[in-house]
Enzyme design. Structure first.
Site, PDB file in Angstrom:
ATOM      1  N   CYS A  69       0.822  -1.091   0.041  1.00 24.54           N
ATOM      2  CA  CYS A  69       0.067   0.134  -0.112  1.00 24.54           C
ATOM      3  C   CYS A  69       0.856   1.194  -0.129  1.00 24.54           C
ATOM      4  O   CYS A  69       1.980   1.094  -0.007  1.00 24.54           O
ATOM      5  CB  CYS A  69      -0.884   0.188   0.961  1.00 24.54           C
ATOM      6  SG  CYS A  69      -0.249   0.062   2.625  1.00 24.54           S
ATOM      7  N   GLY A  70       0.330   2.227   0.123  1.00 25.80           N
ATOM      8  CA  GLY A  70       1.248   3.567   0.069  1.00 25.80           C
ATOM      9  C   GLY A  70       2.338   3.813   1.034  1.00 25.80           C
ATOM     10  O   GLY A  70       3.570   3.775   0.716  1.00 25.80           O
ATOM     11  N   GLY A  72       2.427   1.074   3.676  1.00 16.79           N
ATOM     12  CA  GLY A  72       2.664  -0.268   4.254  1.00 16.79           C
ATOM     13  C   GLY A  72       2.161  -0.552   5.759  1.00 16.79           C
ATOM     14  O   GLY A  72       1.944  -1.610   6.115  1.00 16.79           O
ATOM     15  N   ILE A  73       1.954   0.680   6.287  1.00 19.69           N
ATOM     16  CA  ILE A  73       1.433   0.334   7.810  1.00 19.69           C
ATOM     17  C   ILE A  73      -0.026  -0.179   8.006  1.00 19.69           C
ATOM     18  O   ILE A  73      -0.271  -1.007   8.559  1.00 19.69           O
ATOM     19  CB  ILE A  73       1.140   1.874   8.222  1.00 19.69           C
ATOM     20  CG1 ILE A  73       2.967   2.639   8.268  1.00 19.69           C
ATOM     21  CG2 ILE A  73       0.621   2.066   9.777  1.00 19.69           C
ATOM     22  CD1 ILE A  73       2.921   3.966   8.463  1.00 19.69           C
ATOM     23  N   GLY A  74      -0.869   0.339   6.902  1.00 17.37           N
ATOM     24  CA  GLY A  74      -2.377  -0.246   7.039  1.00 17.37           C
ATOM     25  C   GLY A  74      -2.213  -1.650   6.820  1.00 17.37           C
ATOM     26  O   GLY A  74      -3.071  -2.481   7.443  1.00 17.37           O
ATOM     27  N   HIS A 102      15.278 -13.143  12.796  1.00 18.21           N
ATOM     28  CA  HIS A 102      14.674 -13.086  14.049  1.00 18.21           C
ATOM     29  C   HIS A 102      13.404 -13.258  14.426  1.00 18.21           C
ATOM     30  O   HIS A 102      13.158 -13.837  15.461  1.00 18.21           O
ATOM     31  CB  HIS A 102      15.440 -11.582  14.695  1.00 18.21           C
ATOM     32  CG  HIS A 102      16.746 -11.440  14.601  1.00 18.21           C
ATOM     33  ND1 HIS A 102      17.375 -10.497  15.189  1.00 18.21           N
ATOM     34  CD2 HIS A 102      17.862 -12.478  14.275  1.00 18.21           C
ATOM     35  CE1 HIS A 102      18.691 -10.547  15.298  1.00 18.21           C
ATOM     36  NE2 HIS A 102      19.133 -11.655  14.578  1.00 18.21           N
ATOM     37  N   ARG A 136      17.051 -18.925  20.310  1.00 19.67           N
ATOM     38  CA  ARG A 136      16.518 -18.000  21.348  1.00 19.67           C
ATOM     39  C   ARG A 136      15.507 -17.233  20.526  1.00 19.67           C
ATOM     40  O   ARG A 136      14.435 -16.930  21.141  1.00 19.67           O
ATOM     41  CB  ARG A 136      17.488 -17.057  21.764  1.00 19.67           C
ATOM     42  CG  ARG A 136      18.015 -15.913  20.920  1.00 19.67           C
ATOM     43  CD  ARG A 136      19.009 -15.077  21.540  1.00 19.67           C
ATOM     44  NE  ARG A 136      19.366 -13.983  20.717  1.00 19.67           N
ATOM     45  CZ  ARG A 136      20.305 -13.927  19.854  1.00 19.67           C
ATOM     46  NH1 ARG A 136      21.090 -15.061  19.614  1.00 19.67           N
ATOM     47  NH2 ARG A 136      20.603 -13.004  19.135  1.00 19.67           N
TER      48      ARG A 136
END
Length: 167
Positions: A69-70, A72-74, A102, A136
């Protein structure tokens, strides 16, 4: 590797570039498509695109997922609501490597508005070919799964990690 991929209206062009790159690399992909409309005012909602990709990964129908998306957060927020998904918003090679090594990230979220074609290619290459380190980090991923199941991560024992790794 079978990769599910989707984008909202701001990520459509980048998703097409990714599909071409995946084909060149010999990967199969599941393109989650849908109408975003036509013209400069065309839009679609990123949760509608994130859900089928995250579900495909969470249910094992795809090995990995890529969402664009614009910012990437949503996409990242929406994808992480699906059980079994560890979506990571990645903007560079270091983030791509660490999210896999990780965190065993299985969905890559990208910002179409912030990445050059060269950056995009390098992030894809690193993210797709970096293996999970385990050790770990396996305990920590198991603790994330505990949170997803409504349990306290403090309740996860090393025995559970060994059992989960043997499954």
């Amino acid at each position: 590797m079978r990769v599910a991929i989707a984008a909202d209206h701001r990520g459509t062009d980048v998703a097409r570039q990714i599909q071409g790159w995946l084909e060149q690399q010999g990967h199969a992909f599941i393109a989650i498509t849908g109408d975003c409309g036509v013209g400069e005012n065309a839009t679609c909602d990123y949760p509608d695109k994130a859900y089928p990709v995250a579900t495909a990964v969470g249910e094992g129908d795809a090995d990995r997922g890529i969402l664009v998306c614009g910012s990437g957060i949503g996409m990242s927020i929406a994808a992480n609501k699906v059980k079994g998904v560890r979506a990571a918003l990645v903007c560079d090679e270091v983030g791509a490597e660490l999210s896999r090594r990780h965190n065993d990230a299985n969905v890559l979220c990208l910002a179409a508005d912030l990445m050059s074609p060269r950056q995009l290619e390098r992030v894809l290459e690193v993210w797709l070919y970096t293996e999970f380190e385990g050790g770990r980090h396996a305990r920590r991923v198991r603790k994330i799964s505990a949170i997803e199941a409504g349990r306290s991560p403090a309740d996860v024992t090393d025995g559970e990690v060994e059992f989960a790794a043997a499954e």
